[in-house]
Design an enzyme around this catalytic site. Structure first.
Site, PDB file in Angstrom:
ATOM      1  N   LEU A  29       0.817  -1.216   0.000  1.00  0.00           N
ATOM      2  CA  LEU A  29       0.000   0.000   0.000  1.00  0.00           C
ATOM      3  C   LEU A  29       0.846   1.260   0.000  1.00  0.00           C
ATOM      4  O   LEU A  29       0.433   2.305  -0.484  1.00  0.00           O
ATOM      5  CB  LEU A  29      -0.912   0.021   1.245  1.00  0.00           C
ATOM      6  CG  LEU A  29      -1.934  -1.101   1.382  1.00  0.00           C
ATOM      7  CD1 LEU A  29      -2.573  -1.083   2.766  1.00  0.00           C
ATOM      8  CD2 LEU A  29      -3.016  -0.967   0.313  1.00  0.00           C
ATOM      9  N   LYS A  31       5.192   2.821   0.496  1.00  0.00           N
ATOM     10  CA  LYS A  31       6.611   2.615   0.784  1.00  0.00           C
ATOM     11  C   LYS A  31       7.186   3.921   1.304  1.00  0.00           C
ATOM     12  O   LYS A  31       7.250   4.920   0.580  1.00  0.00           O
ATOM     13  CB  LYS A  31       7.326   2.191  -0.504  1.00  0.00           C
ATOM     14  CG  LYS A  31       8.769   1.841  -0.274  1.00  0.00           C
ATOM     15  CD  LYS A  31       9.400   1.300  -1.551  1.00  0.00           C
ATOM     16  CE  LYS A  31      10.853   0.961  -1.266  1.00  0.00           C
ATOM     17  NZ  LYS A  31      11.574   0.551  -2.433  1.00  0.00           N
ATOM     18  N   GLY A  32       7.558   3.940   2.578  1.00  0.00           N
ATOM     19  CA  GLY A  32       8.141   5.134   3.173  1.00  0.00           C
ATOM     20  C   GLY A  32       9.650   4.992   3.298  1.00  0.00           C
ATOM     21  O   GLY A  32      10.222   4.019   2.798  1.00  0.00           O
ATOM     22  N   LYS A  33      10.268   5.956   3.979  1.00  0.00           N
ATOM     23  CA  LYS A  33      11.726   5.924   4.123  1.00  0.00           C
ATOM     24  C   LYS A  33      12.181   4.698   4.896  1.00  0.00           C
ATOM     25  O   LYS A  33      13.115   4.010   4.515  1.00  0.00           O
ATOM     26  CB  LYS A  33      12.191   7.186   4.855  1.00  0.00           C
ATOM     27  CG  LYS A  33      12.455   8.342   3.920  1.00  0.00           C
ATOM     28  CD  LYS A  33      13.230   9.435   4.645  1.00  0.00           C
ATOM     29  CE  LYS A  33      13.202  10.724   3.840  1.00  0.00           C
ATOM     30  NZ  LYS A  33      12.797  11.867   4.606  1.00  0.00           N
ATOM     31  N   GLU A 100      -5.700  -1.989  11.990  1.00  0.00           N
ATOM     32  CA  GLU A 100      -7.028  -2.050  11.363  1.00  0.00           C
ATOM     33  C   GLU A 100      -6.882  -1.554   9.929  1.00  0.00           C
ATOM     34  O   GLU A 100      -6.236  -0.529   9.696  1.00  0.00           O
ATOM     35  CB  GLU A 100      -7.972  -1.131  12.162  1.00  0.00           C
ATOM     36  CG  GLU A 100      -9.319  -0.923  11.550  1.00  0.00           C
ATOM     37  CD  GLU A 100     -10.106   0.168  12.297  1.00  0.00           C
ATOM     38  OE1 GLU A 100      -9.613   0.684  13.326  1.00  0.00           O
ATOM     39  OE2 GLU A 100     -11.211   0.476  11.839  1.00  0.00           O
ATOM     40  N   ALA A 102      -8.032   0.156   6.550  1.00  0.00           N
ATOM     41  CA  ALA A 102      -9.023   1.133   6.078  1.00  0.00           C
ATOM     42  C   ALA A 102      -9.125   1.000   4.554  1.00  0.00           C
ATOM     43  O   ALA A 102      -8.223   1.427   3.836  1.00  0.00           O
ATOM     44  CB  ALA A 102      -8.589   2.540   6.473  1.00  0.00           C
ATOM     45  N   ASP A 147       0.928  14.989  13.747  1.00  0.00           N
ATOM     46  CA  ASP A 147       1.095  14.607  12.343  1.00  0.00           C
ATOM     47  C   ASP A 147      -0.202  14.709  11.552  1.00  0.00           C
ATOM     48  O   ASP A 147      -0.517  13.843  10.721  1.00  0.00           O
ATOM     49  CB  ASP A 147       1.666  13.189  12.258  1.00  0.00           C
ATOM     50  CG  ASP A 147       2.542  13.013  11.028  1.00  0.00           C
ATOM     51  OD1 ASP A 147       2.695  13.993  10.265  1.00  0.00           O
ATOM     52  OD2 ASP A 147       3.057  11.903  10.814  1.00  0.00           O
ATOM     53  N   GLU A 151      -2.850  12.838   4.330  1.00  0.00           N
ATOM     54  CA  GLU A 151      -2.239  11.520   4.126  1.00  0.00           C
ATOM     55  C   GLU A 151      -2.440  10.611   5.328  1.00  0.00           C
ATOM     56  O   GLU A 151      -2.385   9.384   5.205  1.00  0.00           O
ATOM     57  CB  GLU A 151      -0.729  11.661   3.878  1.00  0.00           C
ATOM     58  CG  GLU A 151      -0.355  12.307   2.556  1.00  0.00           C
ATOM     59  CD  GLU A 151      -0.255  13.831   2.631  1.00  0.00           C
ATOM     60  OE1 GLU A 151      -0.988  14.434   3.449  1.00  0.00           O
ATOM     61  OE2 GLU A 151       0.525  14.416   1.866  1.00  0.00           O
ATOM     62  N   ASP A 167      -1.281   6.752  11.852  1.00  0.00           N
ATOM     63  CA  ASP A 167       0.126   7.138  11.961  1.00  0.00           C
ATOM     64  C   ASP A 167       0.432   7.943  13.233  1.00  0.00           C
ATOM     65  O   ASP A 167       0.326   9.174  13.246  1.00  0.00           O
ATOM     66  CB  ASP A 167       0.575   7.922  10.716  1.00  0.00           C
ATOM     67  CG  ASP A 167       2.104   8.039  10.664  1.00  0.00           C
ATOM     68  OD1 ASP A 167       2.761   7.511  11.599  1.00  0.00           O
ATOM     69  OD2 ASP A 167       2.627   8.627   9.711  1.00  0.00           O
TER      70      ASP A 167
HETATM   71  N1  LIG Z   1      -4.454   1.152   8.367  1.00  0.00           N
HETATM   72  C1  LIG Z   1      -4.305   1.492   7.087  1.00  0.00           C
HETATM   73  N2  LIG Z   1      -5.170   1.048   6.149  1.00  0.00           N
HETATM   74  C2  LIG Z   1      -5.024   1.418   4.854  1.00  0.00           C
HETATM   75  N3  LIG Z   1      -4.038   2.234   4.412  1.00  0.00           N
HETATM   76  C3  LIG Z   1      -3.161   2.720   5.294  1.00  0.00           C
HETATM   77  C4  LIG Z   1      -3.243   2.367   6.675  1.00  0.00           C
HETATM   78  N4  LIG Z   1      -2.257   2.989   7.342  1.00  0.00           N
HETATM   79  C5  LIG Z   1      -1.591   3.695   6.421  1.00  0.00           C
HETATM   80  N5  LIG Z   1      -2.114   3.548   5.192  1.00  0.00           N
HETATM   81  C6  LIG Z   1      -1.628   4.147   3.947  1.00  0.00           C
HETATM   82  O1  LIG Z   1      -0.221   4.208   4.003  1.00  0.00           O
HETATM   83  C7  LIG Z   1       0.222   5.573   3.991  1.00  0.00           C
HETATM   84  C8  LIG Z   1       1.430   5.728   4.888  1.00  0.00           C
HETATM   85  O2  LIG Z   1       1.132   5.248   6.186  1.00  0.00           O
HETATM   86  P1  LIG Z   1       1.857   5.856   7.466  1.00  0.00           P
HETATM   87  O3  LIG Z   1       1.614   7.314   7.493  1.00  0.00           O
HETATM   88  O4  LIG Z   1       1.474   5.087   8.666  1.00  0.00           O
HETATM   89  O5  LIG Z   1       3.365   5.565   7.101  1.00  0.00           O
HETATM   90  P2  LIG Z   1       4.644   6.399   7.470  1.00  0.00           P
HETATM   91  O6  LIG Z   1       5.818   5.700   6.956  1.00  0.00           O
HETATM   92  O7  LIG Z   1       4.633   6.679   8.927  1.00  0.00           O
HETATM   93  O8  LIG Z   1       4.361   7.697   6.652  1.00  0.00           O
HETATM   94  P3  LIG Z   1       5.035   9.129   6.805  1.00  0.00           P
HETATM   95  O9  LIG Z   1       6.326   9.025   6.077  1.00  0.00           O
HETATM   96  O10 LIG Z   1       4.052  10.062   6.161  1.00  0.00           O
HETATM   97  O11 LIG Z   1       5.186   9.407   8.261  1.00  0.00           O
HETATM   98  C9  LIG Z   1      -0.988   6.387   4.416  1.00  0.00           C
HETATM   99  O12 LIG Z   1      -0.943   7.683   3.894  1.00  0.00           O
HETATM  100  C10 LIG Z   1      -2.121   5.576   3.831  1.00  0.00           C
HETATM  101  O13 LIG Z   1      -2.303   5.885   2.476  1.00  0.00           O
END
Ligand SMILES: Nc1ncnc2c1ncn2[C@@H]1O[C@H](COP(=O)(O)OP(=O)(O)OP(=O)(O)O)[C@@H](O)[C@H]1O
Length: 607
Positions: A29, A31-33, A100, A102, A147, A151, A167
């Site tokens: 879904l 890919k973050g850092k 959970e 979404a 935060d 997003e 998040d």
């Molecule tokens: N529980 C979930 N169900 C469906 N999609 C999700 C869920 N949690 C996150 N996502 C998707 O994944 C994305 C990134 O999730 P999240 O913000 O937790 O990651 P992150 O690595 O902490 O991001 P960031 O770099 O913005 O801090 C969200 O913007 C959303 O599109």
């Protein structure tokens, strides 16, 4: 490390350590850092999850600290507008968070699909209101989210999904540590956050007494979000970070003329530069622009089918109620909500669910949430409640409802108004929220609606019965979102069936409901899948002329998806605080009057 959160469904729990093999991974879904997010299914329970993987090799000391803090904070959260963390576990390469899922995606993607902005009414009712509810809950626990951005706000389904905060990677427990770091996403950072330095170690700068901020930063960020959702871009967004910084610190946002008086006032309040003078999220929740939609949002979809009138929700504010002038205290302000507070219930041995217990026990379990400027109406309902205190069977409750409708209708009729009531039972007691006045009425399935006519008779609209559920199913529903979502069909819009009780007799009403619903509503107890019996008395004579309309320019959203960071800015420029004149509404009617009361009240609070 294995951390099973209290919100973890029973089917997912197991005595053995959690393992990645217990999950079937589907599509990626995000890919973050340092993290990856997959849609996955728990093989043991069949429950869909969002599985967040942190790659240990990529975690700095600070990141490690943040991941552990995220798990600690997120696992304490249980709120209808917050994504649940079911559990966290690790192996040699990864830390996993089972969340959970979404299915509606995040608000950022949804906004893009809708041209970059939403109608004001939707922003207030469907996004900002629920976010405020979640933030009030977070703040009560002493946490700061830090935060807020589209997003990180998820939708539970594509169609009519509820919004949920996600998040908590930057969240902080302000009761345990002082927030002193420039954390978040620049566009959403409050001035006091921007002024803090970045850091690379968990304890850096903690000793500096002059640094620091409070939960007020979330109120600011929500103001930014509200503006962005309505206008199409964040208010302080500029080409360069330095320019954005300058805007946040010193400039007033540009408010397009299409913005309503209510939204402008809300956003301006949230974007108060001084953290000390900025309203809290609790206070913002009472802002007329939000409060007027809160009850609407709490209503079940079926109420649309019988064209329920908008409740003048400004009257729900305790503080406003106290100050509301007498002419506002007419029938149009009356709203009663009688609920059974499922969140207060404890399941006892041998009982199928808290809900079953609730309706077998005394009416002490019933919360009477009254919102009216009329003291005599409140007293009457209190008396009536006392009268049924010996007997809390469903029959008594329906009779109570019927009597109240009848009495209130006749009073309103005497003053030239009419009334409508909806008798509703909510499903899934375990889903009941634990804060705010909507306790126990999160998911209501209306049974019938009664409205008074001008000749004094009552008309009753009956809804088709819910699908039959046995008690095993109902108690399973308390635990498994999967089972519940399959059995409830929330998007189905029931067509009302028409019945008529000429004199509004409570016994006739009760019998009619039982006749319509058969075994769903037995004589003495409410079925386990119905947690609350609610009676809403809604006058029909008024209609506010100032309901916000869709006047939003459909502006294409350009902003690239933004990553949160704990360190974005370099050296802050010198500090100058700019004072802006407070906005006074010129049109003294409806929302304008409510706004001026809210402003006056806030001025008192700040003083
Ligand atoms: N529980 C979930 N169900 C469906 N999609 C999700 C869920 N949690 C996150 N996502 C998707 O994944 C994305 C990134 O999730 P999240 O913000 O937790 O990651 P992150 O690595 O902490 O991001 P960031 O770099 O913005 O801090 C969200 O913007 C959303 O599109």
């Amino acid at each position: 490390m294995v951390h099973v959160a209290s919100s973890c469904p029973a089917y997912m729990q197991r005595p053995e350590p959690w393992r990645i093999e217990d999950y079937e991974l589907h599509k990626q879904l995000y890919k973050g850092k340092a993290s990856l997010l997959y849609k996955a299914t728990c093989r043991l329970s069949g429950i869909p999850v969002a599985l967040k993987l942190y790659r240990k090799a990529r975690l700095s000391e600070l990141n490690w600290y943040q991941v552990q803090r995220e798990i600690r904070i997120h696992s304490q959260l249980q709120h209808e507008n917050i994504i649940a963390l079911y559990g966290a576990f690790e192996d040699s390469e990864h830390v996993y968070l089972a969340l959970e899922y979404a299915s509606g995606g995040d608000l950022y993607e949804n906004l893009k699909l809708r041209g970059g902005c939403l109608a004001e009414e939707r922003v207030a009712r469907d996004v900002v209101g629920p976010c405020l509810s979640a933030l009030c809950y977070l703040h009560q626990k002493g946490f700061i989210w830090r935060d807020c951005k589209p997003e990180n706000i998820l939708l539970t389904s594509k169609a009519r999904g509820a919004v949920k905060l996600a998040d908590f990677g930057l969240s902080i427990d302000a009761t345990e540590e002082r927030p002193v770091t420039r954390a978040g996403t620049l566009d959403y950072m409050a001035p006091e956050v921007v002024m803090c330095p970045e850091k690379s170690h968990p304890q850096e700068n903690k000793e500096k007494a002059l640094l620091g901020y409070t939960q007020a930063v979330d109120a600011w960020a929500l103001g930014v979000l509200a503006y962005e959702l309505i206008v199409g871009h964040p208010p302080f967004e500029r080409e360069t970070r330095t320019d954005t910084y300058e805007q946040i610190m010193y400039r007033r946002p540009h408010y397009p003329s299409a913005l309503s008086e209510g939204s402008r006032s809300f956003i301006a309040a949230a974007l108060t530069k001084s953290a000390r003078k900025r309203p809290s999220v609790e206070e913002l929740r009472g802002h007329p622009w939000i409060a007027r939609y809160r009850l609407q949002a709490a209503q079940p979809a079926a109420s649309d089918a019988v064209s329920m009138h908008t409740v003048p929700a400004v009257a729900r504010q305790e503080s406003l109620r106290k100050q509301m002038p007498k002419e506002e205290a007419d029938g149009s302000q009356v709203y009663y909500n009688i609920t059974v507070d499922a969140s207060q219930q404890r399941q006892r041995p041998g009982q199928s669910s808290p809900a079953a217990h609730m309706l077998e026990s005394s009416t002490d379990d019933i919360t009477l949430d009254m919102t009216t400027t009329s003291v005599s109406e409140q007293e009457s309902l209190k008396e009536e409640r006392a009268a049924v205190s010996q007997d809390s069977s469903l029959q008594s409750l329906i009779q109570w409802a019927g009597t109240s409708v009848r009495r209130l209708s006749s009073r309103l009729l005497a003053s030239g108004g009419s009334a409508a009531a909806e008798v509703a039972a909510s499903a899934s007691p375990a889903m009941a929220v634990s804060d705010g006045p909507e306790q126990g009425v999160v998911q209501r399935d209306p049974i019938c609606r009664v409205s008074s006519s001008l000749d004094g008779s009552l008309e009753t609209l009956f809804y088709p019965p819910l699908p039959q559920q046995d008690s095993t199913q109902a108690s399973r529903d308390d635990q498994s979102p999967l089972v519940r979502s399959q059995s409830r069909q929330p998007d189905a819009e029931p067509a009302p069936l028409l019945g008529h009780n000429a004199h509004g007799n409570a016994d006739v009403l009760a019998d009619s409901i039982r006749a319509q619903h058969g075994s769903h509503l037995p004589n003495t107890t409410l079925p386990a899948d119905k947690a609350a019996l609610a009676l809403k008395l809604q006058p029909q004579k008024h209609s506010h002329a100032d309901c916000s309309s869709d006047r939003t320019p459909e502006k294409q959203r350009q902003r690239p998806r933004q990553e949160s960071t704990a360190s974005l800015m370099e050296t802050p420029p010198p500090r100058t605080l700019v004072k802006f004149p407070s906005q006074r509404p010129s049109r003294q009617s409806g929302i304008a009057r409510a706004l001026s009361f809210w402003n006056a009240q806030m001025a008192d609070t700040v003083a």
